[in-house]
Design an enzyme around this catalytic site. Structure first.
Site, PDB file in Angstrom:
ATOM      1  N   GLN A 104       0.845  -1.198   0.000  1.00 14.54           N
ATOM      2  CA  GLN A 104       0.000   0.000   0.000  1.00 14.54           C
ATOM      3  C   GLN A 104       0.878   1.245   0.000  1.00 14.54           C
ATOM      4  O   GLN A 104       1.788   1.386   0.822  1.00 14.54           O
ATOM      5  CB  GLN A 104      -0.935   0.073   1.202  1.00 14.54           C
ATOM      6  CG  GLN A 104      -1.923   1.226   0.961  1.00 14.54           C
ATOM      7  CD  GLN A 104      -2.774   1.595   2.150  1.00 14.54           C
ATOM      8  OE1 GLN A 104      -2.266   1.877   3.224  1.00 14.54           O
ATOM      9  NE2 GLN A 104      -4.081   1.612   1.944  1.00 14.54           N
ATOM     10  N   CYS A 135      -6.601   7.591   5.055  1.00 17.37           N
ATOM     11  CA  CYS A 135      -5.992   7.920   6.345  1.00 17.37           C
ATOM     12  C   CYS A 135      -6.605   9.210   6.939  1.00 17.37           C
ATOM     13  O   CYS A 135      -6.596  10.240   6.280  1.00 17.37           O
ATOM     14  CB  CYS A 135      -4.486   8.096   6.147  1.00 17.37           C
ATOM     15  SG  CYS A 135      -3.645   8.369   7.697  1.00 17.37           S
TER      16      CYS A 135
HETATM   17  C1  LIG Z   1      -3.773   0.506  13.843  1.00 25.53           C
HETATM   18  C2  LIG Z   1      -4.395   0.801  12.495  1.00 25.53           C
HETATM   19  C3  LIG Z   1      -3.588   1.187  11.457  1.00 25.53           C
HETATM   20  C4  LIG Z   1      -4.137   1.460  10.212  1.00 25.53           C
HETATM   21  N1  LIG Z   1      -3.321   1.771   9.154  1.00 25.53           N
HETATM   22  C5  LIG Z   1      -3.830   1.904   7.910  1.00 25.53           C
HETATM   23  C6  LIG Z   1      -2.997   2.089   6.796  1.00 25.53           C
HETATM   24  O1  LIG Z   1      -1.759   2.143   6.898  1.00 25.53           O
HETATM   25  N2  LIG Z   1      -3.582   2.216   5.576  1.00 25.53           N
HETATM   26  C7  LIG Z   1      -4.950   2.162   5.410  1.00 25.53           C
HETATM   27  O2  LIG Z   1      -5.446   2.275   4.293  1.00 25.53           O
HETATM   28  N3  LIG Z   1      -5.764   1.983   6.462  1.00 25.53           N
HETATM   29  C8  LIG Z   1      -5.231   1.821   7.686  1.00 25.53           C
HETATM   30  N4  LIG Z   1      -6.064   1.567   8.734  1.00 25.53           N
HETATM   31  C9  LIG Z   1      -7.502   1.437   8.504  1.00 25.53           C
HETATM   32  C10 LIG Z   1      -7.867  -0.030   8.231  1.00 25.53           C
HETATM   33  O3  LIG Z   1      -7.225  -0.496   7.055  1.00 25.53           O
HETATM   34  C11 LIG Z   1      -9.390  -0.190   8.073  1.00 25.53           C
HETATM   35  O4  LIG Z   1      -9.810   0.590   6.985  1.00 25.53           O
HETATM   36  C12 LIG Z   1     -10.165   0.231   9.289  1.00 25.53           C
HETATM   37  O5  LIG Z   1      -9.584  -0.285  10.459  1.00 25.53           O
HETATM   38  C13 LIG Z   1     -11.625  -0.202   9.206  1.00 25.53           C
HETATM   39  O6  LIG Z   1     -11.712  -1.585   9.071  1.00 25.53           O
HETATM   40  P1  LIG Z   1     -12.072  -2.543  10.328  1.00 25.53           P
HETATM   41  O7  LIG Z   1     -13.389  -2.090  10.864  1.00 25.53           O
HETATM   42  O8  LIG Z   1     -12.090  -3.921   9.767  1.00 25.53           O
HETATM   43  O9  LIG Z   1     -10.989  -2.326  11.324  1.00 25.53           O
HETATM   44  C14 LIG Z   1      -5.534   1.349  10.015  1.00 25.53           C
HETATM   45  C15 LIG Z   1      -6.341   0.974  11.077  1.00 25.53           C
HETATM   46  C16 LIG Z   1      -5.795   0.697  12.310  1.00 25.53           C
HETATM   47  C17 LIG Z   1      -6.706   0.268  13.431  1.00 25.53           C
END
Ligand SMILES: Cc1cc2nc3c(=O)[nH]c(=O)nc-3n(C[C@H](O)[C@H](O)[C@H](O)COP(=O)(O)O)c2cc1C
Length: 405
Positions: A104, A135
């Site tokens: 990514q 982000c």
């Molecule tokens: C600790 C953490 C780091 C994340 N880092 C990124 C990232 O580097 N790039 C990205 O697109 N999303 C990032 N996200 C968002 C996740 O990819 C995802 O979109 C978000 O957690 C919602 O999905 P979920 O409900 O399954 O957690 C991050 C989320 C968390 C909790």
């Protein structure tokens, strides 16, 4: 509610890559590095909780020759990549058996994104490139990056154009949120632009940047996006905590696959459940005992040490995962604190050995984990919202080495 196996074809096609079950590990900064991806892949391939033997991290164990799921790296800043920053070069390290290798990228400057993508393609550094437009952290949105960027339609188009043309045969996907806030929703426009620019698939996290991780993800928006861009796969993201949730998201939204983030924090075996569910084995749910969880913890910490090249640093990096792994188990706060400050595998092992390892999987371990707060103001560059088409003021200096999602 009993789970129901999906009826539509569940293979996911990302350019030339056929992913046998439509499951994607969400990029997570500081989490989805090679060791964590290895663990998730291990479980996706059905290898189970078999101690060290079971964690060999070798070839796909599914035996049917396909990739069970897609595991995306944490976000890599394009400026840092083109400058060959040492830490960034380590972050793009893949296990020799990882296939397809998904990176990514985060960038705001079309030329720098183009350079980074060309570097990846020419040097064979990955097999798939995902672009981060989701982000919400202030350090990023303040510069117009991440989830702020799709508001500037021309800039988004320019970045996608550079990325797709620079990538050659590599598929380029993008991941975004619904928009900046409820008054500045961008996902449908962004989806259309992505299709026009040749993006292979789109992942939508059903929240605005303002929501951060608060409230519940809007799966309706995922359904709307699928209707709006039927030409390419749409991957739904947000609040999948179980295999049952994943099947329900596909059923309710018509999306082509799911992206799972926080649900697998301290629970990489969720990938075993997800793959089983999409293969129709909905009753196959991993319920590890604390002993099995402790084995995975040690393995995770050990893999981090091997990856970093320093056991102690690996165990220190592992500390952030301890509370997630122990969620719901009867472990006192003093012991939790002790386990979260260990600096060697021996210390971690000794602490874990003191626990009542015969505890079965606790009901309290299911459900939400990780960040859940939200409703923050989105910090944007001055005048950002005045004109969705003008992109003056966004430049290379917005290319930070910041991670988040
Ligand atoms: C600790 C953490 C780091 C994340 N880092 C990124 C990232 O580097 N790039 C990205 O697109 N999303 C990032 N996200 C968002 C996740 O990819 C995802 O979109 C978000 O957690 C919602 O999905 P979920 O409900 O399954 O957690 C991050 C989320 C968390 C909790």
């Amino acid at each position: 509610m009993p789970t129901t196996a999906p009826t539509k074809n569940t293979t996911l096609q990302i350019g030339p890559h056929t992913v046998r079950t439509p499951v994607v590990l969400a990029p997570m900064a500081g989490i989805t590095n090679a060791p964590f991806r290895t663990l998730c892949r291990h479980f996706a391939e059905g290898a189970g909780f078999a101690g060290d033997e079971g964690f060999a991290g070798g070839e796909a164990k599914g035996g049917d020759g396909g990739f069970k799921a897609l595991f995306v790296s944490e976000m890599i800043t394009t400026r840092a990549l083109v400058e060959r920053n040492e830490k960034t070069m380590q972050l793009i390290h893949f296990d020799a058996t990882e296939k397809p290798r998904s990176i990514q990228l985060y960038g705001v400057d079309p030329a720098t994104v183009g350079k980074a993508v060309r570097m990846i393609a020419e040097e064979g550094l990955a097999d798939h490139i995902d672009l981060n437009f989701g982000c919400p952290v202030p350090k990023v949105t303040r510069k117009g990056g991440g989830s702020a960027l799709p508001y500037k339609r021309h800039l988004l188009r320019a970045i996608l154009r550079e990325a797709v043309s620079g990538a050659g045969d590599l598929p380029v996907t993008m991941k975004m949120r619904k928009g900046i806030d409820d008054d500045h929703i961008t996902y449908l426009d962004a989806g259309r632009i992505a299709v026009e620019e040749g993006v292979t698939a789109i992942a939508l996290h059903g929240r605005t940047a303002a929501q951060h991780y608060g409230g519940t993800a809007d799966w309706e928006a995922i359904a709307r996006l699928k209707e709006h861009v039927p030409e390419i796969p749409v991957l739904g993201n947000g609040d999948i905590w179980s295999a049952e949730d994943a099947l329900r998201m596909v059923r309710e939204t018509g999306c082509d696959g799911v992206v799972v983030g926080r649900g697998c924090l301290g629970r990489p075996w969720l990938f075993a459940d997800l793959v089983a569910a999409f293969e129709g084995r909905t009753e196959d749910i991993a319920r590890p005992s604390l002993r099995e969880v402790a084995d995975v913890m040690l393995r995770h910490a050990g893999l981090l040490g091997e990856w970093i090249g320093d056991e102690s640093k690996g165990v220190v990096d592992f500390r952030k995962h301890v509370a997630w792994y122990l969620k719901g188990f009867a472990v006192g706060s003093e012991m939790r604190r002790r386990l979260a400050i260990t600096s060697s595998l021996a210390e971690l092992r000794a602490g874990l050995d003191e626990l009542d390892l015969d505890q079965p999987w606790p009901a309290g371990a299911d459900g939400p984990r990780g960040r859940t707060s939200g409703n923050n103001r989105v910090v944007l560059p001055d005048g950002w919202l005045k004109d969705p088409y003008d992109c003056a003021g966004v430049g290379e200096d917005a290319e930070l080495d910041t991670s988040g999602g």
